[in-house]
Scaffold this motif. Structure first.
Motif, PDB file in Angstrom:
ATOM      1  N   SER A  44       0.836  -1.201   0.000  1.00 22.02           N
ATOM      2  CA  SER A  44       0.000   0.000   0.000  1.00 22.02           C
ATOM      3  C   SER A  44       0.870   1.250   0.000  1.00 22.02           C
ATOM      4  O   SER A  44       0.629   2.196  -0.768  1.00 22.02           O
ATOM      5  CB  SER A  44      -0.920  -0.010   1.219  1.00 22.02           C
ATOM      6  N   GLU A  53      -4.269  -5.352  -1.900  1.00 22.25           N
ATOM      7  CA  GLU A  53      -5.607  -5.930  -1.673  1.00 22.25           C
ATOM      8  C   GLU A  53      -5.524  -7.452  -1.597  1.00 22.25           C
ATOM      9  O   GLU A  53      -6.068  -8.070  -0.673  1.00 22.25           O
ATOM     10  CB  GLU A  53      -6.548  -5.504  -2.799  1.00 22.25           C
ATOM     11  N   ASP A  70      -9.041  -4.544   8.210  1.00 18.04           N
ATOM     12  CA  ASP A  70     -10.109  -3.680   7.706  1.00 18.04           C
ATOM     13  C   ASP A  70      -9.666  -2.222   7.635  1.00 18.04           C
ATOM     14  O   ASP A  70     -10.038  -1.495   6.711  1.00 18.04           O
ATOM     15  CB  ASP A  70     -11.370  -3.825   8.566  1.00 18.04           C
ATOM     16  N   ARG A  73      -7.545  -1.951   4.571  1.00 15.20           N
ATOM     17  CA  ARG A  73      -8.396  -1.930   3.366  1.00 15.20           C
ATOM     18  C   ARG A  73      -9.021  -0.554   3.176  1.00 15.20           C
ATOM     19  O   ARG A  73      -9.132  -0.064   2.054  1.00 15.20           O
ATOM     20  CB  ARG A  73      -9.479  -3.000   3.475  1.00 15.20           C
ATOM     21  N   ALA A  74      -9.439   0.072   4.266  1.00 17.99           N
ATOM     22  CA  ALA A  74      -9.998   1.420   4.176  1.00 17.99           C
ATOM     23  C   ALA A  74      -8.951   2.404   3.664  1.00 17.99           C
ATOM     24  O   ALA A  74      -9.265   3.307   2.879  1.00 17.99           O
ATOM     25  CB  ALA A  74     -10.537   1.856   5.534  1.00 17.99           C
ATOM     26  N   ARG A  77      -8.896   2.256   0.045  1.00 19.27           N
ATOM     27  CA  ARG A  77     -10.030   2.990  -0.533  1.00 19.27           C
ATOM     28  C   ARG A  77      -9.711   4.490  -0.577  1.00 19.27           C
ATOM     29  O   ARG A  77     -10.070   5.178  -1.531  1.00 19.27           O
ATOM     30  CB  ARG A  77     -11.316   2.785   0.282  1.00 19.27           C
ATOM     31  N   GLU A  80      -7.493   5.204  -3.402  1.00 20.24           N
ATOM     32  CA  GLU A  80      -8.238   5.096  -4.662  1.00 20.24           C
ATOM     33  C   GLU A  80      -9.228   6.245  -4.846  1.00 20.24           C
ATOM     34  O   GLU A  80      -9.878   6.344  -5.883  1.00 20.24           O
ATOM     35  CB  GLU A  80      -8.997   3.771  -4.709  1.00 20.24           C
ATOM     36  N   ARG A  82     -11.957   6.593  -3.060  1.00 18.64           N
ATOM     37  CA  ARG A  82     -13.302   6.064  -2.770  1.00 18.64           C
ATOM     38  C   ARG A  82     -13.613   6.358  -1.294  1.00 18.64           C
ATOM     39  O   ARG A  82     -13.646   5.468  -0.452  1.00 18.64           O
ATOM     40  CB  ARG A  82     -13.335   4.577  -3.099  1.00 18.64           C
ATOM     41  N   GLU A  85     -16.742   4.738   0.759  1.00 15.58           N
ATOM     42  CA  GLU A  85     -16.468   3.356   1.164  1.00 15.58           C
ATOM     43  C   GLU A  85     -15.465   3.313   2.311  1.00 15.58           C
ATOM     44  O   GLU A  85     -15.617   2.534   3.254  1.00 15.58           O
ATOM     45  CB  GLU A  85     -15.912   2.546  -0.013  1.00 15.58           C
ATOM     46  N   ALA A  86     -14.441   4.140   2.220  1.00 13.71           N
ATOM     47  CA  ALA A  86     -13.433   4.198   3.284  1.00 13.71           C
ATOM     48  C   ALA A  86     -14.076   4.617   4.593  1.00 13.71           C
ATOM     49  O   ALA A  86     -13.798   4.033   5.647  1.00 13.71           O
ATOM     50  CB  ALA A  86     -12.319   5.167   2.906  1.00 13.71           C
ATOM     51  N   GLN A  89     -16.055   1.715   6.111  1.00 16.71           N
ATOM     52  CA  GLN A  89     -15.153   0.707   6.671  1.00 16.71           C
ATOM     53  C   GLN A  89     -14.519   1.203   7.974  1.00 16.71           C
ATOM     54  O   GLN A  89     -14.435   0.452   8.950  1.00 16.71           O
ATOM     55  CB  GLN A  89     -14.057   0.342   5.664  1.00 16.71           C
TER      56      GLN A  89
END
Length: 168
Positions: A44, A53, A70, A73-74, A77, A80, A82, A85-86, A89
């Motif tokens: 990342s 991912e 998690d 992953r956020a 996002r 990206e 996004r 979504e972040a 999460q």
């Protein structure tokens, strides 16, 4: 792994990936889960988002800490763009682990992207009190520019001395 963690913190993700990949798989399943989590974080930091991912999925399957997975992953996002979504999460993570400083900090970044400077300041303060006490990061993180430009919200944190390791 310590060297890789330090490289990630310094923003040198590609070097951290090389260090972790050179270690190879761990024999102990929990150690392997942690290695995969570290590799996902390094990927990342190196902006290798698709690799990150996939690696985070493998880390989750291997048993790495759910909240850290998690939260990572956020962070992907956020990278990206996004943000909705972040935010979802991160709020889910913080319901389970309300003092996870990285999730608090990243949620502040999201709220700044959504022009909620007041909530972002409150979240940075929560992250600070949860242990993320790095005034240099607050002063230099481009994601916090809007927050720094608003006087009085985190000025005291920006003026705090940078903590030093007592062992050094």
């Amino acid at each position: 792994m310590l060297k890789a963690r330090l490289l990630i913190q310094l923003g040198r993700g590609a070097e951290a990936v090389a260090v972790i990949e050179a270690l190879g798989p761990e024999r102990d399943p929990l150690d392997e889960a942690e290695r995969l989590l570290g590799l996902g974080l390094a990927q990342s930091a190196a902006a290798r988002l698709q690799d990150a991912e996939r690696t985070l999925d493998r880390a989750a399957t291997a048993g790495a800490d759910r909240e850290l997975i998690d939260s990572a992953r956020a962070s992907l996002r956020i990278q990206e763009g996004r943000f909705a979504e972040a935010e979802k999460q991160l709020r889910d993570v913080l319901r389970r682990a309300p003092l996870l400083s990285g999730a608090l900090y990243n949620l502040a970044v999201v709220r700044l992207q959504q022009d909620d400077v007041a909530e972002a300041a409150a979240l940075v303060r929560q992250a600070w009190h949860a242990g993320l006490q790095d005034p240099h990061a607050l002063k230099t993180d481009p994601d916090l520019l809007k927050l720094r430009e608003t006087q009085g919200l985190i000025d005291d944190l920006l003026a705090a001395p940078t903590p030093n390791c007592g062992a050094w």
